[in-house]
Design a protein around this motif. Sequence first.
Motif, PDB file in Angstrom:
ATOM      1  N   LYS A 169      45.646  13.646  25.456  1.00  0.00           N
ATOM      2  CA  LYS A 169      46.871  14.333  25.034  1.00  0.00           C
ATOM      3  C   LYS A 169      48.028  13.334  24.900  1.00  0.00           C
ATOM      4  O   LYS A 169      48.801  13.401  23.944  1.00  0.00           O
ATOM      5  CB  LYS A 169      47.243  15.426  26.032  1.00  0.00           C
ATOM      6  N   ARG A 172      47.650  11.410  21.710  1.00  0.00           N
ATOM      7  CA  ARG A 172      48.056  12.194  20.536  1.00  0.00           C
ATOM      8  C   ARG A 172      49.576  12.315  20.451  1.00  0.00           C
ATOM      9  O   ARG A 172      50.151  12.260  19.373  1.00  0.00           O
ATOM     10  CB  ARG A 172      47.412  13.571  20.565  1.00  0.00           C
ATOM     11  N   ASP A 174      51.715  10.140  21.618  1.00  0.00           N
ATOM     12  CA  ASP A 174      52.216   8.806  21.238  1.00  0.00           C
ATOM     13  C   ASP A 174      52.012   8.544  19.761  1.00  0.00           C
ATOM     14  O   ASP A 174      52.851   7.947  19.097  1.00  0.00           O
ATOM     15  CB  ASP A 174      51.523   7.738  22.078  1.00  0.00           C
ATOM     16  N   ALA A 175      50.886   9.003  19.227  1.00  0.00           N
ATOM     17  CA  ALA A 175      50.582   8.799  17.805  1.00  0.00           C
ATOM     18  C   ALA A 175      51.360   9.759  16.921  1.00  0.00           C
ATOM     19  O   ALA A 175      51.426   9.569  15.708  1.00  0.00           O
ATOM     20  CB  ALA A 175      49.090   8.954  17.560  1.00  0.00           C
ATOM     21  N   GLY A 176      51.960  10.789  17.526  1.00  0.00           N
ATOM     22  CA  GLY A 176      52.728  11.753  16.742  1.00  0.00           C
ATOM     23  C   GLY A 176      51.887  12.819  16.074  1.00  0.00           C
ATOM     24  O   GLY A 176      52.350  13.526  15.217  1.00  0.00           O
ATOM     25  N   THR A 177      50.617  12.930  16.480  1.00  0.00           N
ATOM     26  CA  THR A 177      49.749  13.942  15.880  1.00  0.00           C
ATOM     27  C   THR A 177      49.803  15.261  16.621  1.00  0.00           C
ATOM     28  O   THR A 177      49.223  16.237  16.189  1.00  0.00           O
ATOM     29  CB  THR A 177      48.295  13.447  15.837  1.00  0.00           C
ATOM     30  N   ALA A 178      50.511  15.284  17.757  1.00  0.00           N
ATOM     31  CA  ALA A 178      50.674  16.518  18.525  1.00  0.00           C
ATOM     32  C   ALA A 178      52.139  16.648  18.924  1.00  0.00           C
ATOM     33  O   ALA A 178      52.818  15.652  19.158  1.00  0.00           O
ATOM     34  CB  ALA A 178      49.791  16.515  19.772  1.00  0.00           C
TER      35      ALA A 178
END
Length: 182
Positions: A169, A172, A174-178
């Motif tokens: 989580k 995600r 950190d990657a900006g996908t969530a």
Amino acid sequence: IEAGAGQDVSLDTSPNTSVAADLLARMLLAELVLVALTCTGFALLILRYRRKVAAEVTGLAGYLRRIDAGDYSLDVRDNGEGGFSLLKNDLYKVTVRLREQAEQLQKDKTALANLIADISHQIKTPLTSLGVLADLLAEDPPEADRRAFVERLRAQLGRIQWLTAALLKLARLDAGTAAFKS
């Protein structure tokens, strides 16, 4: 000038006419010189203004390059009047906002790195426990101990699964996908 019958008419070329023509020529020359000086002065004023504008634009471009390089310590606030003063004040506001965002981003990255390090450290404990329990089970303990060891193994596996899910989580987020929801 008098003209009678059959007499030639000639112009009076007296000294007064020559002086008037000379004065007229000098006035015309003076007016031309005055117009030329006025035009030259106006051209110099325009040139000076263009240089001033170019210097202002060059200064602001340098300021923007330094901001782009991460130097937010610059202060271009200007209490003067005019378009450049307004532009400088707006650039200062944007600079302050960029600095605040950069500081917040750094805090967020530090917090995330600390959280990931903490979770990674917490994973080591159940893994060590799993290794010890596996060694104990390999020694063929009595049935009652074996059931207790299996229950502890399941509990530690559940803990590792929870920590792994938390890491995923965070990755995600950190990657900006969530999106984060409290």
